[in-house]
Every structure is written in structure tokens, then in C-alpha cells.
Design a protein around this motif. Structure first.
Motif, mmCIF file in Angstrom:
data_model
loop_
_atom_site.group_PDB
_atom_site.id
_atom_site.type_symbol
_atom_site.label_atom_id
_atom_site.label_comp_id
_atom_site.label_asym_id
_atom_site.label_seq_id
_atom_site.Cartn_x
_atom_site.Cartn_y
_atom_site.Cartn_z
ATOM 1 N N ARG A 108 10.491 -5.111 -2.317
ATOM 2 C CA ARG A 108 9.985 -6.511 -3.307
ATOM 3 C C ARG A 108 9.356 -6.023 -4.560
ATOM 4 N N LEU A 109 8.194 -4.964 -4.236
ATOM 5 C CA LEU A 109 7.771 -4.406 -5.562
ATOM 6 C C LEU A 109 8.705 -3.707 -6.283
ATOM 7 N N ARG A 110 9.605 -2.889 -5.811
ATOM 8 C CA ARG A 110 10.599 -2.365 -6.541
ATOM 9 C C ARG A 110 11.501 -3.516 -7.432
ATOM 10 N N ALA A 111 11.976 -4.484 -6.725
ATOM 11 C CA ALA A 111 12.619 -5.490 -7.335
ATOM 12 C C ALA A 111 11.935 -6.395 -8.373
ATOM 13 N N ARG A 112 10.782 -6.539 -8.074
ATOM 14 C CA ARG A 112 9.795 -6.891 -9.203
ATOM 15 C C ARG A 112 9.840 -6.196 -10.541
ATOM 16 N N GLU A 113 9.484 -5.104 -10.087
ATOM 17 C CA GLU A 113 9.491 -4.139 -11.215
ATOM 18 C C GLU A 113 11.004 -4.178 -12.038
ATOM 19 N N ALA A 155 4.216 5.395 -11.594
ATOM 20 C CA ALA A 155 2.821 5.604 -11.128
ATOM 21 C C ALA A 155 2.306 4.160 -10.204
ATOM 22 N N PHE A 156 2.944 3.058 -10.627
ATOM 23 C CA PHE A 156 2.374 1.910 -9.977
ATOM 24 C C PHE A 156 2.933 1.896 -8.538
ATOM 25 N N LEU A 157 4.218 2.103 -8.291
ATOM 26 C CA LEU A 157 4.757 2.209 -6.950
ATOM 27 C C LEU A 157 4.418 3.277 -6.265
ATOM 28 N N GLU A 158 4.055 4.220 -6.832
ATOM 29 C CA GLU A 158 3.409 5.760 -5.893
ATOM 30 C C GLU A 158 1.848 5.033 -5.353
ATOM 31 N N TRP A 159 1.149 4.360 -6.278
ATOM 32 C CA TRP A 159 -0.104 3.807 -5.840
ATOM 33 C C TRP A 159 0.138 2.866 -4.660
ATOM 34 N N ALA A 160 1.165 1.960 -4.960
ATOM 35 C CA ALA A 160 1.094 0.942 -4.083
ATOM 36 C C ALA A 160 1.646 1.324 -2.580
ATOM 37 N N SER A 161 2.193 2.298 -2.575
ATOM 38 C CA SER A 161 3.082 2.916 -1.192
ATOM 39 C C SER A 161 1.884 3.344 -0.402
#
Length: 154
Positions: free
Chosen positions: A70-75, A95-101
Motif C-alpha cells: 500500500r505504501l508503494r502504491a501510495r508513492e 529512502a521513505f520506503l526503506e525507513w517504513a520497511s
């Protein structure tokens, strides 16, 4: 959404934080301007003021794989073509997705499940935890089924 109070409007978005005192004042004013409201997002770093402000907290938790999808889709939705063509946007998103993971990692130092659980323990209101990839209607039914109208218990 607390992001509306946390971040200055920038392009690309989510680059400059509003100072804590200023965002607390803005959110507190909006919160108190209405008889009832729903505040969405994380307030873990906003101070003790918010630990006693609510009648009810609902903690929604998704499986990590679904949350990251969902985060990737939102991005992709937020940035569109720029996610492929703009190196700055691409770098920020990566960087955001790495942090969120790392959310489920118990030793991660950033915003995480462990941080949220500790914060929820400080809340003076009931907390309803809803886990799983449920529809909004299913979540709504869980709230209505478990909600004690005078807020004494769940």
C-alpha cells in the motif's frame, strides 16, 4: 490527518517539518473547534497533551507485506511519472520506503510498532486494536460491536 499539521506544503511534499509547538497549537485549535472529530495518524512524538485528549483510540495494523504494498502504491499515486523521471523524487521515495520497511523491527530506532505500543500504554482512553487486511466496513463493524457508548470499556 496529522500529516496536514506536521509537514509544510513543499514540492516535493513531506520535506520540511512544522516546529512542534506550532503544529501542536494548530492541531489543538482545529481539534477544539468542533464537538467531535477523528484524528488520523501518529502523535507519538507530539507530547503528553495528546495522551489525555481522546475518548477512544483505534490502532489499525496491517501485515507487513500488505502495508508495504500500500505504501508503494501510495508513492506511485502521489508522485506519478516523477517517481520514474525525477531523481530527487525517486531518491526520497526510496529512502521513505526503506525507513517504513523497518516498522515491525523491535530494535528499530524510528517510528515503529514498539514505539506505538509504548505510546498506547500512556493513553488514558480505551484502545481498540484492529489487525489484519480488513475492509473499511469490516473495521467499522468491529468498532461498533466493541464500542461501549459511555466509553467505560471494550
Amino acid at each position: 490527518d496529522v500529516d496536514d499539521f506536521y509537514w509544510k506544503k513543499t514540492e516535493p511534499p513531506f520535506q520540511t517539518k512544522i516546529p512542534l509547538a506550532e503544529r501542536n497549537a494548530m492541531l489543538w485549535k482545529a481539534f477544539n473547534a468542533v464537538e467531535s472529530s477523528i484524528v488520523s495518524g501518529s502523535l507519538v512524538s507530539w507530547g503528553a497533551l495528546w495522551e489525555t485528549a481522546f475518548d477512544l483510540a483505534i490502532f489499525l495494523r496491517l501485515p507487513a507485506v500488505v502495508r508495504m504494498e500500500r505504501l508503494r502504491a501510495r508513492e506511485r499515486f502521489r508522485h506519478g511519472e516523477k517517481l520514474e523521471t525525477d531523481e530527487t523524487v525517486k531518491s526520497i521515495s526510496k529512502a521513505f520506503l526503506e525507513w517504513a520497511s523497518h516498522y515491525d523491527n523491535p530494535i528499530f530506532k524510528g517510528r515503529s510498532l514498539a514505539v506505538h505500543k509504548r505510546w498506547m500504554e500512556k493513553l488514558t482512553c480505551p484502545v481498540l486494536e484492529i489487525s489484519g487486511d480488513l475492509t473499511n466496513d469490516e473495521r467499522k463493524q468491529l468498532v461498533l460491536q466493541n464500542y461501549d457508548r459511555d466509553l467505560r470499556s471494550f
